[in-house]
Design an enzyme around this catalytic site. Structure first.
Site, PDB file in Angstrom:
ATOM      1  N   HIS A 148       0.817  -1.217   0.000  1.00  0.00           N
ATOM      2  CA  HIS A 148       0.000   0.000   0.000  1.00  0.00           C
ATOM      3  C   HIS A 148       0.859   1.279   0.000  1.00  0.00           C
ATOM      4  O   HIS A 148       0.368   2.350  -0.333  1.00  0.00           O
ATOM      5  CB  HIS A 148      -0.967   0.010   1.192  1.00  0.00           C
ATOM      6  CG  HIS A 148      -0.329   0.267   2.523  1.00  0.00           C
ATOM      7  ND1 HIS A 148       0.038  -0.749   3.388  1.00  0.00           N
ATOM      8  CD2 HIS A 148       0.019   1.417   3.148  1.00  0.00           C
ATOM      9  CE1 HIS A 148       0.561  -0.231   4.500  1.00  0.00           C
ATOM     10  NE2 HIS A 148       0.567   1.095   4.366  1.00  0.00           N
ATOM     11  N   ASP A 178       0.062  -7.585   1.344  1.00  0.00           N
ATOM     12  CA  ASP A 178       0.469  -6.192   1.530  1.00  0.00           C
ATOM     13  C   ASP A 178       1.996  -6.061   1.567  1.00  0.00           C
ATOM     14  O   ASP A 178       2.565  -5.369   2.421  1.00  0.00           O
ATOM     15  CB  ASP A 178      -0.148  -5.605   2.795  1.00  0.00           C
ATOM     16  CG  ASP A 178      -0.085  -4.069   2.812  1.00  0.00           C
ATOM     17  OD1 ASP A 178       0.217  -3.473   1.750  1.00  0.00           O
ATOM     18  OD2 ASP A 178      -0.299  -3.478   3.877  1.00  0.00           O
ATOM     19  N   SER A 253       4.926   2.289   7.924  1.00  0.00           N
ATOM     20  CA  SER A 253       4.551   1.133   7.111  1.00  0.00           C
ATOM     21  C   SER A 253       5.701   0.677   6.225  1.00  0.00           C
ATOM     22  O   SER A 253       6.314   1.481   5.512  1.00  0.00           O
ATOM     23  CB  SER A 253       3.347   1.473   6.230  1.00  0.00           C
ATOM     24  OG  SER A 253       2.206   1.686   7.027  1.00  0.00           O
TER      25      SER A 253
END
Length: 301
Positions: A148, A178, A253
């Site tokens: 993402h 992901d 992230s």
């Protein structure tokens, strides 16, 4: 008879050179006959001893010189004493506050050493619309991050720990997990991280989350493993994850979650947030035992 003036409270003045004048008579220079001028018909005779007269004499001259010297010395001494007193009245200089002794130069230890070991392997990932983190997984220039973070991009910029900026290609992604892999053209400038085993983790183990939360590159936060095999929704599908209370925020992230030995045990991916957003001490990382095979497959394909 000589009249004397009463000196209240101070006693009667005495001394061979002191002469008390009658009340109402001005002190004037003695006449040639040794008497004070007549005033109101009264004549004051001079004492018979020559030392009591106001006229000069060798003895009196010596006394006056001695008195002048004493006065000069006394004045000088008083001046020196006053100067010293003035100097002593200056405020004392402010002393330094007590501080601990410098730590011995024995090198880093504990989590400080762990952070220093891993930081060169962590990068910031910049796209046109967002950003995140990543870490180098081999000596061939491959970097692992979240899908993402680079969604919709074929090329991104990675910023190394020393501030160097390199272009990187997005060579593949797995949206269900992901995860995505980047590749740079100059792998010699990269430092690969050491991949550990998430299966060796236990609840309560110390861990570090490293990345670029809110664009603050090289940020290190510490915590523990709060839970293992926590089921969360990652990439649109239910997945198990490592739960930690190490602070993870937007921008973290794709960064590594490492154990106390500096081995990567997870990929920081998601957080549980309150309505106001931000970290509340519940973060999730993809276990490296599942992330590593996905990265190998992307690189191989």
């Amino acid at each position: 008879m000589v009249l004397e003036v009463a000196m209240r409270g101070l006693g009667r003045p005495r001394g061979p050179e002191f002469r008390t004048l009658p009340v109402g008579v001005r002190q004037e220079v003695l006449g040639n006959d040794g008497t004070l001028p007549a005033q109101g018909g009264v004549v004051v005779p001079a004492p018979s001893t020559p030392t009591s007269t106001l006229t000069g004499s060798p003895h009196r001259g010596r006394v006056l010189v001695a008195a002048a010297l004493v006065a000069a010395l006394t004045g000088a001494a008083a001046g020196v004493a006053g100067a010293r007193l003035f100097e002593g009245s200056e405020p004392a200089p402010v002393t330094a506050l007590p501080r601990a002794a410098p730590a011995p130069a024995t090198g880093l230890s504990g989590l400080s050493a762990t952070a220093a070991q891993v930081l060169p392997s962590v990068v910031s990932v910049e796209t046109r619309s967002s950003g995140g983190s990543g870490f180098v997984v081999d000596a061939l220039g491959h970097i692992l991050t979240n899908a993402h973070v680079v969604s919709g991009s074929s090329q991104v910029t990675v910023v190394l720990n020393d501030g160097s900026r390199l272009s990187a290609d997005v060579i593949g992604a797995d949206d269900d997990e992901d995860l995505a892999v980047l590749e740079v053209a100059y792998p010699g400038e990269l430092t690969p991280a050491t991949l550990g085993r998430s299966s060796d983790l236990s609840v309560g183990d110390e861990v570090l989350a490293i990345g670029s939360p809110l664009g603050l590159s090289g940020t290190v936060t510490a915590g523990i493993v709060s839970a293992l095999d926590r089921e969360v929704r990652l990439g649109g599908s239910p997945r198990t994850a490592v739960q930690t209370d190490a602070s993870i925020n937007p921008g973290n992230s794709g960064g590594p979650l490492v154990n106390a030995r500096g081995e990567v045990v997870g990929v920081n991916t998601a957080i549980a947030a309150s309505r106001g957003g931000g970290n509340i001490g519940i973060g999730f990382a993809i276990p490296i035992d599942r992330a590593a095979p996905v990265a190998e497959r992307i690189i191989r394909d």
